[in-house]
Design a protein around this motif. Sequence first.
Motif: not given
Length: 387
Positions: A238-256
């Motif tokens: 039950g550990e909590s996990i978080f990601v910064d959706g803006f950071a992923i979108a930002d990386a996606l924009r550059r990488e793909d």
Amino acid sequence: MNTAAAFADFRTYPLISALTGVQAMADRVLVKWADQRVSPFHHQWLRDNCPCPQCVYSVTREQVLEIVDVPQNLMPGDTAIDAEGCLRVEWQDGHLSRFDPGWLRAHAYDDESRAERLAGKPKSRLWHSDLTLPVFEYQALMNDHEALLQWLLAVRDTGLTQVRGVPTEPGSLKLIAQRISFIRESNFGVLFNVQSKADADSNAYTAFNLPLHSDLPTRELQPGLQFLHCLVNEAEGGESIFVDGFAIADALRREDPQAFKSLCEIPVEFRNKDRHSDYRCLAPIIALDNLGQVSEIRMANFLRGPFDASVEDMPKLYRAYRRFIAMTREDRFRVVQRLNPGELWCFDNRRTLHARNAFDPATGARHFQGCYVDRDELLSRILVLQR
Ligand code: OGA
Ligand code: ZN
Ligand code: ZN
């Protein structure tokens, strides 16, 4: 006239630079400032923003004038800087307008002033797995305005915070959420209980793992802030996990860039249905603001309806969707931390995606309470605390 009351607002506008000159032109007035900046103000704009008690109701500080009630070609008869440093405009029809220089500078729309305002806007601080988690103490937030403001700024700019020292009585969450403002109720209640239940009306209320998601992507407006408060956490997992959706979108924009474009353009339906309600929302997974910046992520695989895209778009959408989810699983983006009793998460639900690992109810109880507060409430509270 009292200078302090000379604008339609409850904020104060410090004098950044004094007015030094004013020059009348055919359709505008050119104002010169002590720091050499020159700001044009069109006649219509000045007349529209006249703060006098006839044009603005002094109690609400809201406008009563409608610009269509003033002739389009109304001209100033006389313009001057008065003894208090205000811009004074006497119109040809006899109406008198007086503008506080602090207010006028804060609303000037020459290129430099507009660029300055844009640069001064709060910016999201993107984060990755090495985030230094902003942590706050419950007692301080409940008693001290400055501590409250610092917390709210972290929620706004980082989008993920933790609060410690929260009482573990059920319902305690309500008090701290109300330090911001109104709680946003939903079909899951004012506060919702996250517990494994036999008659679950969402996968959230099971012991399954929940992949990275935003809550209520099924609504036209996803809740701005989400709180998750731990009362009991004795179960294994039950550990909590978080990601910064803006950071992923930002990386996606550059990488793909192609995948990024598909997620911005092809809408996806999210659904949440039970015996009494049926919520659906069709929207792209990544939303951009009018400057082309990522402003929102909408994502919950367990609430997604079948894709309904053109035959041409379907493979593009699957490729982009798989890529996005694969990125949410990459270690470089993930923060993993178990929440203990008396701690809570408060995060930007339209930016930060959250998840939990599966837990084993046979090993102990697990009980979280959650609630939502809209982003407007957060931003308003920050501005009032800053007044
Ligand atoms: C939820 C949720 C997280 C958890 O209820 O939407 O994400 O840790 N819960 O149980
Ligand atoms: Zn007026
Ligand atoms: Zn959730």
